[in-house]
Structures are given as C-alpha cells and as structure tokens.
Scaffold this motif. Structure first.
Motif, PDB file in Angstrom:
ATOM      1  N   UNK A   1       0.685  -1.154   0.130  1.00 21.51           N
ATOM      2  CA  UNK A   1       0.007   0.003  -0.096  1.00 21.51           C
ATOM      3  C   UNK A   1       0.955   1.266   0.018  1.00 21.51           C
ATOM      4  N   UNK A   2       1.829   1.213   0.897  1.00 15.84           N
ATOM      5  CA  UNK A   2       2.761   2.451   0.854  1.00 15.84           C
ATOM      6  C   UNK A   2       3.377   2.631  -0.353  1.00 15.84           C
TER       7      UNK A   2
ATOM      8  N   UNK B   1       3.510   5.834  -2.799  1.00 16.75           N
ATOM      9  CA  UNK B   1       4.918   6.436  -3.332  1.00 16.75           C
ATOM     10  C   UNK B   1       5.086   6.386  -4.699  1.00 16.75           C
ATOM     11  N   UNK B   2       4.813   5.319  -5.489  1.00 11.37           N
ATOM     12  CA  UNK B   2       5.039   5.134  -6.594  1.00 11.37           C
ATOM     13  C   UNK B   2       4.197   6.065  -7.646  1.00 11.37           C
ATOM     14  N   UNK B   3       2.879   5.967  -7.365  1.00 14.82           N
ATOM     15  CA  UNK B   3       1.885   6.952  -8.004  1.00 14.82           C
ATOM     16  C   UNK B   3       1.809   8.293  -8.012  1.00 14.82           C
ATOM     17  N   UNK B   4       2.270   8.879  -6.840  1.00  9.73           N
ATOM     18  CA  UNK B   4       2.434  10.161  -6.314  1.00  9.73           C
ATOM     19  C   UNK B   4       3.825  10.680  -6.495  1.00  9.73           C
ATOM     20  N   UNK B   5       4.084  11.237  -7.150  1.00 13.11           N
ATOM     21  CA  UNK B   5       5.605  11.809  -7.433  1.00 13.11           C
ATOM     22  C   UNK B   5       5.914  12.960  -6.209  1.00 13.11           C
ATOM     23  N   UNK B   6       4.807  13.577  -6.122  1.00 15.29           N
ATOM     24  CA  UNK B   6       5.206  14.698  -5.038  1.00 15.29           C
ATOM     25  C   UNK B   6       5.321  14.052  -3.716  1.00 15.29           C
ATOM     26  N   UNK B   7       4.434  13.158  -3.294  1.00 13.63           N
ATOM     27  CA  UNK B   7       4.635  12.446  -1.977  1.00 13.63           C
ATOM     28  C   UNK B   7       6.009  11.790  -1.930  1.00 13.63           C
ATOM     29  N   UNK B   8       6.354  10.951  -2.923  1.00 13.45           N
ATOM     30  CA  UNK B   8       7.668  10.167  -3.362  1.00 13.45           C
ATOM     31  C   UNK B   8       8.682  11.100  -2.817  1.00 13.45           C
TER      32      UNK B   8
ATOM     33  N   UNK C   1       8.834  14.074  -1.408  1.00 10.42           N
ATOM     34  CA  UNK C   1       8.643  14.494   0.186  1.00 10.42           C
ATOM     35  C   UNK C   1       9.248  13.238   1.232  1.00 10.42           C
ATOM     36  N   UNK C   2       8.804  12.127   1.047  1.00 11.64           N
ATOM     37  CA  UNK C   2       8.869  11.016   1.887  1.00 11.64           C
ATOM     38  C   UNK C   2      10.108   9.956   1.728  1.00 11.64           C
ATOM     39  N   UNK C   3      10.649   9.872   0.446  1.00 10.83           N
ATOM     40  CA  UNK C   3      11.571   8.785   0.123  1.00 10.83           C
ATOM     41  C   UNK C   3      12.931   9.243   0.742  1.00 10.83           C
ATOM     42  N   UNK C   4      13.447  10.533   0.753  1.00 11.82           N
ATOM     43  CA  UNK C   4      14.841  10.518   1.392  1.00 11.82           C
ATOM     44  C   UNK C   4      14.593  10.416   2.913  1.00 11.82           C
ATOM     45  N   UNK C   5      13.797  10.588   3.502  1.00 12.57           N
ATOM     46  CA  UNK C   5      13.749  10.309   5.133  1.00 12.57           C
ATOM     47  C   UNK C   5      13.521   8.945   5.234  1.00 12.57           C
ATOM     48  N   UNK C   6      12.699   8.149   4.371  1.00 15.29           N
ATOM     49  CA  UNK C   6      12.505   6.910   4.572  1.00 15.29           C
ATOM     50  C   UNK C   6      13.933   5.955   4.199  1.00 15.29           C
ATOM     51  N   UNK C   7      14.400   6.253   3.133  1.00 14.97           N
ATOM     52  CA  UNK C   7      15.497   5.946   2.705  1.00 14.97           C
ATOM     53  C   UNK C   7      16.780   5.782   3.889  1.00 14.97           C
TER      54      UNK C   7
END
Length: 274
Positions: free
Chosen positions: A96-97, A101-108, A110-116
């Motif tokens: 789900x998450x 993230x894959x379908x919403x570039x802006x959310x990706x 925003x979140x991907x650097x912290x999650x990585x």
C-alpha cells in the motif's frame, strides 16, 4: 513420389521437454550433495573436532529425537506463525505504501529521502526502542518481523511503479482509460516482476529477523532452539534449527516463484516460445 514426415513418438517428445528440468534439478542438488560429502569426510577423518562440527549422523539422530517428542514441530510451528503474521502485516503495509509513493511523485519526493535514511538502520538497532514501546512479548516479534518485511517491499513497489514507461501511461490516457483502468491494465502488469522480487526479499528478511528476535527474547521457536543448543554446547541443535529454517525459507521462496508464474502467464508463454 511421396514424402513421409516422421513425427517423434509422444513419449520421446515428452522426455525431450523434461530434459531442461532434469538438468536444472541436477545442477541444483550437485552443490548440496558436494557439501554433504565434504561434511561426512570431515567427520570421518577428524578434519574438524566434533565440538565445532558434529557428524551428520549425530545431527540426523537429533532430528529423529526432536521429531519423536514433538519439540521440533512445536518450535517450527511457533516460528511459522510469527513469520506468517508479521509477513502478512508487513507485506500489506509495504504494498500500500509503495503504491502510494510510486503513483504520487510529490509524495515520493517528500517522503523517500527520510524513509531511505531510516531503512539504512539495521533492525538490531531498533530492538531496544521497540522493547520500550511494545515490551518483549509476542508483539515485539510481530512488529520487528513486519518492519523488516515492509522496507524491501516498499522499496521494490515504489521503484517498480515509478519506473513504468511514461509512454505506456500516456497510451492509457489516449485510449481514455480511467485512473483505475490505467493502474490495473498498464501499471500493475508492468510492475509485477519487481513486486514479486520485493515480496521474496521481504520474506527472506522476515526469516532472518525471526532468528534475531527469537534469539533476543523468546522461550520457543527455532531461534530459541539455536540459543538453547549454544548454551548447552550442543551444536547439533543449532545445525538442526539452521537446516529447518533454510529448508522452509527455500520452500516459501519457491512457492512465491510459482505464484509469480501463475499471475504472469505471458512470461511462461514467452519462455516456451523462445
């Protein structure tokens, strides 16, 4: 003059089709057999002390004894239950998450650097904090297994959906597909191979983390059996637990591979067509 075309007998054709599978099986079991032979020779000629590497017959006797008294099945079922619950939670959250993230570039973005950055921290580093929040009971096992599963599933799902060709997505718009139709008809089939890769990685991480968390705090399970064997200096118990974990992990991974082929019949057809 009449030309006669002789067809191969059905049995011969069937045997020809089985040859690649037989070759794969032969290659697959050759290394385990070689390792087993090396293990047997090492025990027979005393290349390594029994305190370091017990003989194969000692390990087999331990398997038989643990199977007869039911303790091996009890520990295995307990570990399987923990992995099943933790993996189900982690895989669901990860899919789900990752899809979001894959379908919403802006959310990706925003979140991907912290999650990585968070994903780089090993699960062992999170255990002391998790103990403070959830204790050392079964909840700790479920949360840690789910967390270790979620990370590779999110990463693979995000990457697989984000890497879908923009031309395919644009084709869906030209054909006047709804967003749901574009996802189900274009994005999902293109992303399936990487999705299953993430699930297999998540399952492997779940099994690895199971051993860690059962070593950390547990009184049953295969990880506990390994701890008990180490404390008693009975390495055959450790080896038995390791073999069971490896066998079940291999079986589950193979099951996911067959499931992947089932939901992607076009890949099987392409393989047969080559």
């Amino acid at each position: 003059m009449t030309l006669t075309v002789s067809a191969d007998p059905p049995a011969e054709r069937q045997f020809t089709r089985l040859l690649p599978a037989l070759a794969d099986i032969t290659y697959g079991i050759s290394l385990p057999l070689a390792l087993l032979l090396a293990w047997g020779f090492s025990s027979r000629f005393g290349w390594l002390p029994e305190q370091i590497l017990p003989a194969p017959d000692v390990v087999w006797t331990t398997v038989v004894e643990l199977s007869r008294d039911g303790s091996l099945a009890e520990h295995t079922l307990q570990s399987l239950r923990r992995v099943a619950i933790g993996f189900a939670i982690g895989a669901t959250l990860g899919l789900v998450a990752g899809a979001a993230l894959g379908l919403l570039p802006r959310v990706r973005a925003f979140i991907c650097p912290v999650f990585t950055a968070i994903a780089q921290v090993n699960m062992l580093a999170w255990l002391p904090l998790l103990v403070l929040y959830v204790g050392i009971d079964e909840e700790l096992k479920y949360v840690s297994i789910a967390w270790s599963t979620t990370i590779p599933v999110i990463l693979a799902t995000t990457r697989s959906i984000a890497d879908v060709s923009p031309k395919l997505v644009e084709l869906g718009r030209v054909l006047d597909f709804t967003p749901l139709q574009r996802v189900s008809t274009i994005v999902l089939p293109a992303a399936l191979p990487s999705l299953f890769t993430g699930l297999r990685e998540g399952l492997a991480a779940a099994w690895q983390n199971l051993v860690i968390v059962e070593l950390f705090a547990s009184f049953e399970g295969l990880g506990y059996l390994m701890t008990w064997g180490r404390q008693l200096f009975q390495l055959e118990l450790v080896i038995v637990a390791m073999l069971v974990i490896a066998a079940i992990g291999l079986l589950l991974n193979t099951t996911l591979q067959y499931l992947e082929r089932f939901v992607q019949p076009w890949k099987t057809e392409d393989a047969h067509g080559r």
